[in-house]
Design a protein around this motif. Structure first.
Motif, PDB file in Angstrom:
ATOM      1  N   LEU A 247     -31.467  18.800 -25.411  1.00 27.94           N
ATOM      2  CA  LEU A 247     -30.225  18.359 -24.769  1.00 27.94           C
ATOM      3  C   LEU A 247     -30.359  16.909 -24.289  1.00 27.94           C
TER       4      LEU A 247
ATOM      5  N   VAL B 267     -27.375  19.654 -29.000  1.00 24.46           N
ATOM      6  CA  VAL B 267     -27.032  20.935 -28.370  1.00 24.46           C
ATOM      7  C   VAL B 267     -27.322  22.061 -29.355  1.00 24.46           C
TER       8      VAL B 267
ATOM      9  N   TYR C  92     -34.960  23.739 -25.005  1.00 27.08           N
ATOM     10  CA  TYR C  92     -33.505  23.573 -25.008  1.00 27.08           C
ATOM     11  C   TYR C  92     -33.124  22.331 -24.197  1.00 27.08           C
ATOM     12  N   GLN C  93     -33.730  22.205 -23.009  1.00 25.45           N
ATOM     13  CA  GLN C  93     -33.427  21.055 -22.137  1.00 25.45           C
ATOM     14  C   GLN C  93     -33.892  19.747 -22.782  1.00 25.45           C
TER      15      GLN C  93
ATOM     16  N   ARG D 206     -28.356  26.518 -29.465  1.00 22.94           N
ATOM     17  CA  ARG D 206     -28.026  27.718 -28.682  1.00 22.94           C
ATOM     18  C   ARG D 206     -29.336  28.386 -28.256  1.00 22.94           C
TER      19      ARG D 206
END
Ligand code: PMP
Length: 351
Positions: free
Chosen positions: A309, A314, A305-306, A316
């Protein structure tokens, strides 16, 4: 076999006795003739929105009803389906006394709305293949269980629930079965709105926020028997769907071919993304989806996820949800956005 169903057995006492607010727009309904409106304390100078909107959204309901093959009296509209869901709690669940059942992993608002309305939320996990566990659900039911929430296609898993399972719940549970069809327009399944006549305890919610591309205007739809709709109508705020929303929604619903074209493009994008996701080294499993998103199990959801990002994407992270450890949920974007996602996934896959 189902016992005789009467919605009166489910309406809260205070709602049963409630005399709803009667607005100026309820008391005088324009037939289109030129009148002088001095009844609602509005500013008379025309600017497009100086008048109160139609509290019953008649024009919008008429087109929606025709498209969905139901009568307008089977429809209630809200400020997003989140408002519709909240109204259901307020109409049918007695705080501190009643309970509802929801099936995690699922849409988080059922739990939040239960908490806001001071209603116990009994959680019954989906089975490992993300289907409702009928026996476990029925075991949780008692005389205070008013509603069961079924989200189909389910968020965040993406799958639809088996129609036999939904049928069993509609038949065996004596309370209200709410089927949240926020993602139905991406699915090839038939909506449960076509089965209203068979199931007096069925409530279907839909929204213009997903396939119709109108999350910003907030328009939620509730389809149920006219008895149920009449109860919820009594407690809704008089002007809960504003004039601009009614206008925009009307135009969009009329332009159904455009909506269908976008849905087609989104589904094509999903097909493409599904192929790629299966080739990515750190993706361990990709779940089947009837919605406009895909859930995938990765090696480490927090790390991935990071990384996404930091590359400007982005998604979920659903890792904290039960049965969803190390999963990420990818919404399908435009062709260009999907290509960007795919390029980043491929790059991370090689590292
Ligand atoms: N139901 C589900 C399953 C959803 O995923 C969402 C939005 N994420 C909603 C309802 C709420 O939709 P609305 O924008 O109509 O309030």
């Amino acid at each position: 076999m189902k016992k005789e169903f009467s919605i009166n057995n489910f309406v809260r006492e205070n709602v049963k006795g409630l005399k709803p607010y009667s607005s100026a727009r309820d008391e005088y309904i324009s037939d289109g003739s030129k009148m002088v409106f001095l009844d609602a304390n509005e500013n008379p100078y025309e600017n497009g929105v100086n008048r109160y909107p139609d509290p019953q959204q008649r024009g919008l309901k008429a087109v929606l009803a025709a498209q969905k093959g139901v009568e307008p009296q089977h429809i209630l509209l809200g400020n997003g389906s989140d408002e519709v869901l909240d109204l259901l709690f307020r109409a049918f669940c007695e705080p501190k006394e009643d309970n509802v059942i929801s099936l995690p992993p699922t849409y988080g608002m059922y739990k939040v709305l239960s908490a806001i309305n001071n209603i116990e939320n009994r959680e019954v996990l989906l089975t490992p293949d993300f289907q409702p566990d009928v026996d476990a659900i029925l075991q949780q039911v008692d005389i205070h269980t008013k509603m069961i929430f079924l989200c189909s296609p389910n968020n965040p898993t993406g799958n639809s629930f088996s129609s036999d399972i939904i049928k069993e719940l509609l038949e065996c549970f004596q309370g209200l079965v709410v089927i949240d069809e926020a993602y139905i327009d991406f699915s090839s399944d038939t909506s449960w709105t076509t089965r209203l006549a068979e199931y007096p305890n069925l409530i279907v919610t839909q929204t213009l926020s997903k396939a119709y591309g109108m999350a910003g205007i907030r328009l939620g739809i509730c389809v149920a028997s006219s008895e149920i709709i009449n109860v919820v109508n009594k407690i809704k705020p008089p002007y809960n769907v504003n004039e601009l929303t009614q206008q925009k929604a009307f135009e969009r619903v009329k332009a159904l071919d455009l909506v269908e074209k976008e849905v087609g493009d989104i589904l094509a994008g999903k097909k493409e993304l599904l192929k790629v996701l299966k080739e990515i080294s750190f993706i361990e499993k990709v779940y089947a989806s009837d919605a406009n998103f895909v859930l995938a199990k990765v090696d480490n959801a927090d790390t991935r996820y990071q990384e996404l990002l930091s590359k400007g994407i982005v998604v979920r992270n659903r890792t904290t949800q039960p049965l969803c450890e190390n999963t990420l949920r990818f919404t399908i974007g435009t062709k260009e956005e999907n290509e960007q996602l795919i390029a980043v996934l491929r790059m991370l896959s090689k590292e």
